[in-house]
Design a protein around this motif. Structure first.
Motif, PDB file in Angstrom:
ATOM      1  N   GLU A 176      -3.005  -4.213   1.900  1.00  0.00           N
ATOM      2  CA  GLU A 176      -1.939  -4.850   2.664  1.00  0.00           C
ATOM      3  C   GLU A 176      -1.725  -4.082   3.971  1.00  0.00           C
ATOM      4  O   GLU A 176      -1.868  -2.858   4.028  1.00  0.00           O
ATOM      5  N   SER A 177      -1.379  -4.794   5.014  1.00  0.00           N
ATOM      6  CA  SER A 177      -1.071  -4.147   6.289  1.00  0.00           C
ATOM      7  C   SER A 177       0.076  -3.145   6.100  1.00  0.00           C
ATOM      8  O   SER A 177       1.074  -3.445   5.449  1.00  0.00           O
ATOM      9  N   GLY A 178      -0.092  -1.973   6.624  1.00  0.00           N
ATOM     10  CA  GLY A 178       0.961  -0.959   6.522  1.00  0.00           C
ATOM     11  C   GLY A 178       0.720   0.084   5.454  1.00  0.00           C
ATOM     12  O   GLY A 178       1.441   1.086   5.392  1.00  0.00           O
ATOM     13  N   VAL A 179      -0.306  -0.116   4.597  1.00  0.00           N
ATOM     14  CA  VAL A 179      -0.573   0.825   3.515  1.00  0.00           C
ATOM     15  C   VAL A 179      -0.934   2.210   4.058  1.00  0.00           C
ATOM     16  O   VAL A 179      -0.410   3.240   3.615  1.00  0.00           O
ATOM     17  N   ILE A 180      -1.836   2.233   5.032  1.00  0.00           N
ATOM     18  CA  ILE A 180      -2.294   3.525   5.554  1.00  0.00           C
ATOM     19  C   ILE A 180      -1.152   4.264   6.234  1.00  0.00           C
ATOM     20  O   ILE A 180      -0.952   5.468   6.018  1.00  0.00           O
ATOM     21  N   ASP A 181      -0.370   3.554   7.035  1.00  0.00           N
ATOM     22  CA  ASP A 181       0.772   4.195   7.704  1.00  0.00           C
ATOM     23  C   ASP A 181       1.793   4.700   6.687  1.00  0.00           C
ATOM     24  O   ASP A 181       2.416   5.754   6.881  1.00  0.00           O
ATOM     25  N   LEU A 205      -4.244  -3.811  -3.040  1.00  0.00           N
ATOM     26  CA  LEU A 205      -3.256  -2.740  -2.925  1.00  0.00           C
ATOM     27  C   LEU A 205      -2.159  -3.118  -1.943  1.00  0.00           C
ATOM     28  O   LEU A 205      -2.432  -3.549  -0.819  1.00  0.00           O
ATOM     29  N   THR A 206      -0.906  -2.939  -2.383  1.00  0.00           N
ATOM     30  CA  THR A 206       0.250  -3.234  -1.534  1.00  0.00           C
ATOM     31  C   THR A 206       1.122  -1.988  -1.398  1.00  0.00           C
ATOM     32  O   THR A 206       1.029  -1.051  -2.195  1.00  0.00           O
ATOM     33  N   VAL A 207       1.977  -2.025  -0.403  1.00  0.00           N
ATOM     34  CA  VAL A 207       2.913  -0.908  -0.198  1.00  0.00           C
ATOM     35  C   VAL A 207       3.839  -0.752  -1.396  1.00  0.00           C
ATOM     36  O   VAL A 207       4.171   0.369  -1.799  1.00  0.00           O
ATOM     37  N   SER A 208       4.248  -1.849  -2.004  1.00  0.00           N
ATOM     38  CA  SER A 208       5.182  -1.783  -3.136  1.00  0.00           C
ATOM     39  C   SER A 208       4.559  -1.038  -4.322  1.00  0.00           C
ATOM     40  O   SER A 208       5.265  -0.349  -5.067  1.00  0.00           O
TER      41      SER A 208
END
Length: 411
Positions: A192-197, A230-233
Motif C-alpha cells: 500500500e502507498s505509504g508503507v515505506i514512509d 501489505l497495508t499500513v494498518s
C-alpha cells in the motif's frame, strides 16, 4: 560430534533478515556518507592497508558492526568478534594469543568488542598493552558517549568516530531491498502507498529495527492469489509502539535542551522536551528538579511565584506518579517558560562565592557580630549596631571593611 551439532544448529536457525542483508561490500553500505565516501579519511586509510584502533559511537542499527567487518575484509585482517555483555578478561587474553599466532603467518588481527561501554575499568585496562605494542587492533562499538564510558587511557589509544542515524533516503533503499529479497525468496507482494514512509518513521534511523519490521510485516500480511498484500494498518497492528531511543547521551542532551528552552521562554519547545523525556521513561522527579533549578536560576525574583509553582509540581509528581503527574509538570513548565526572566540570584551568589574562593574571606564588621552573650561587649562585639526597624533611615555598614562598596546584585 561438536561439528555435527553445530551444523544441525545452523541448519535449524531462523536467521533474521537484518543479518541476511548485512552489506558485504562498502558499495552496499548505506547511510554513513560522512564517514565512508570518496576520499574520506577513513576510506583513504583503509586503502593503504594500514590498521588503526577505533571506537564507533552511534545509535542502534546505524552500521557499527557492519563497518567493522568491512574494514577487516578491506584490509585482509583476521576478525575476532566478542560482546562486552558476555565476555571478560579471559576472552581478551584468548584473542591476544590468537593475534600472536596470526602475526606468525603475517596476518594482522582486529578485535571487535560490541557494547564496549559495558566493560569495567579493569577489563578496558586489559586491552592497553596489546594495543600499545601492536599485537592487535581494537574496534569497539558503543551507543553511549565514549567520553563518559571509556577510560581515558583507552581513549588516548583510539580514534572515536561518530556514526549518524541512517538518513531517510538510505533507509528507504534498505527497506526496499528487504521487501525485494523476501518477494524473491517466497511470494511476490503488493505494498500500500505509504508503507515505506511509515516504516521509516517507526525506525527512526535504526536499519536493524526497520528490517525486523519488514520481515514481520511481510509474513503477517494478507495472502491472496499467491501474493502478499501489505497495508499500513497491518504494520500498525504488529508495531503498537514507535521505536523510542533514549541513550545516556540523549538523557543529558534532552535535559540540557529542556532547561535552555525554559530559559529562552519557548514554552512549546519546553513541552516537547518534557514529552520526550516522559516517553523515554525518564524519572519525573529528575525533570521536576530541573524545573526547580530553572525557576530559581533563570526566573528568580523577576517572578518569585515560579519557584513555588515548580516545587509544587515536584510534590504533585511524588503524590500522583505517572501518567497523571504529567499534567502538573506541564502546568509548571508552561508557567516557568512564560515567566519574566532574571539571573540576578545565581549571578549574585556565584560572584560572592568566587570572591571567597579567591581569598576575599573576611569577618563581619565588629558592630554586626553576635552580642547576645555576657562577655561580648568586652571584645567590642555588637557595639554601635542600630536596630534597623527602629531607625530605618540610619545608614550602616554591613559588608566587611575590605569589601565596602562591593556590588553583587544588579541594582
Amino acid at each position: 560430534m561438536n561439528n555435527l551439532f553445530t551444523e544441525l544448529e545452523n541448519q535449524n536457525k531462523q536467521i533474521p533478515l537484518a543479518e541476511i542483508l548485512r552489506p558485504k561490500t562498502l558499495e552496499e553500505f548505506l547511510g554513513q556518507s560522512n564517514v565512508i565516501s570518496q576520499n574520506s579519511p577513513l576510506l583513504n586509510l583503509m586503502k593503504t592497508q594500514r590498521l588503526f584502533s577505533l571506537i564507533f559511537w552511534g545509535t542502534p542499527g546505524c552500521g557499527k558492526t557492519t563497518l567493522a567487518r568491512l574494514i577487516a575484509a578491506k584490509t585482509n585482517a583476521a576478525f575476532i568478534e566478542i560482546s562486552a555483555v558476555t565476555s571478560g578478561v579471559k576472552d581478551i587474553k584468548d584473542a591476544v594469543e590468537t593475534a600472536k599466532m596470526n602475526l606468525r603467518s603475517g596476518t594482522k588481527t582486529i578485535l571487535f568488542i560490541d557494547e564496549i561501554h559495558r566493560y569495567s575499568k579493569t577489563q578496558q585496562d586489559a586491552l592497553l598493552p596489546h594495543l600499545e605494542n601492536g599485537t592487535l587492533f581494537l574496534i569497539g562499538s558503543t551507543t553511549e558517549n565514549p567520553s563518559f564510558q571509556v577510560v581515558p587511557a583507552l581513549l588516548s589509544r583510539v580514534q572515536v568516530i561518530r556514526l549518524n542515524s541512517i538518513d531517510d533516503g538510505s533507509m528507504a533503499q534498505i527497506i526496499k531491498r528487504g521487501f525485494a529479497y523476501l518477494a524473491k525468496q517466497y511470494l511476490p507482494m503488493d505494498c500500500e502507498s505509504g508503507v515505506i514512509d511509515f516504516i521509516i518513521n517507526l525506525a527512526r534511523g535504526d536499519a536493524r529495527y526497520a528490517l525486523n519490521v519488514v520481515e514481520n510485516a511481510y509474513f503477517a500480511s494478507d495472502l491472496k492469489d499467491n501474493r502478499r498484500n501489505l497495508t499500513v494498518s497491518i504494520i500498525e497492528s504488529i508495531c503498537q509502539k514507535r521505536n523510542t531511543r533514549y541513550s545516556q547521551q540523549e538523557h543529558y542532551d534532552c535535559a540540557s535542551a529542556f532547561q535552555k528552552s525554559l530559559r529562552g521562554s519557548d514554552a512549546d519547545a519546553a513541552i516537547y522536551y518534557l514529552a520526550k523525556m516522559i516517553a523515554a521513561g525518564e524519572d519525573p522527579r529528575f525533570i521536576a528538579r530541573r524545573l526547580i533549578t530553572c525557576a530559581a536560576e533563570d526566573v528568580g525574583n523577576a517572578d518569585p511565584m515560579a519557584l513555588n509553582v515548580a516545587v509544587s509540581a515536584y510534590k504533585a509528581v511524588e503524590l500522583l506518579g505517572l501518567p497523571e503527574g504529567r499534567i502538573p509538570l506541564a502546568q509548571a513548565v508552561i508557567y516557568v517558560a512564560r515567566a519574566p526572566k532574571s539571573n540576578e540570584t545565581v549571578c549574585a551568589i556565584d560572584k560572592a562565592l568566587a570572591d571567597i574562593d579567591s581569598g576575599n574571606d573576611f569577618p563581619p564588621p565588629m558592630h554586626l557580630r553576635d552580642a547576645h552573650y555576657k562577655d561580648a561587649s568586652k571584645y567590642g562585639f555588637g557595639i554601635g549596631y542600630v536596630y534597623s526597624h527602629d531607625a530605618p533611615d540610619v545608614k550602616q555598614q554591613f559588608l566587611p571593611d575590605e569589601l565596602v562598596g562591593k556590588k553583587y546584585t544588579f541594582d
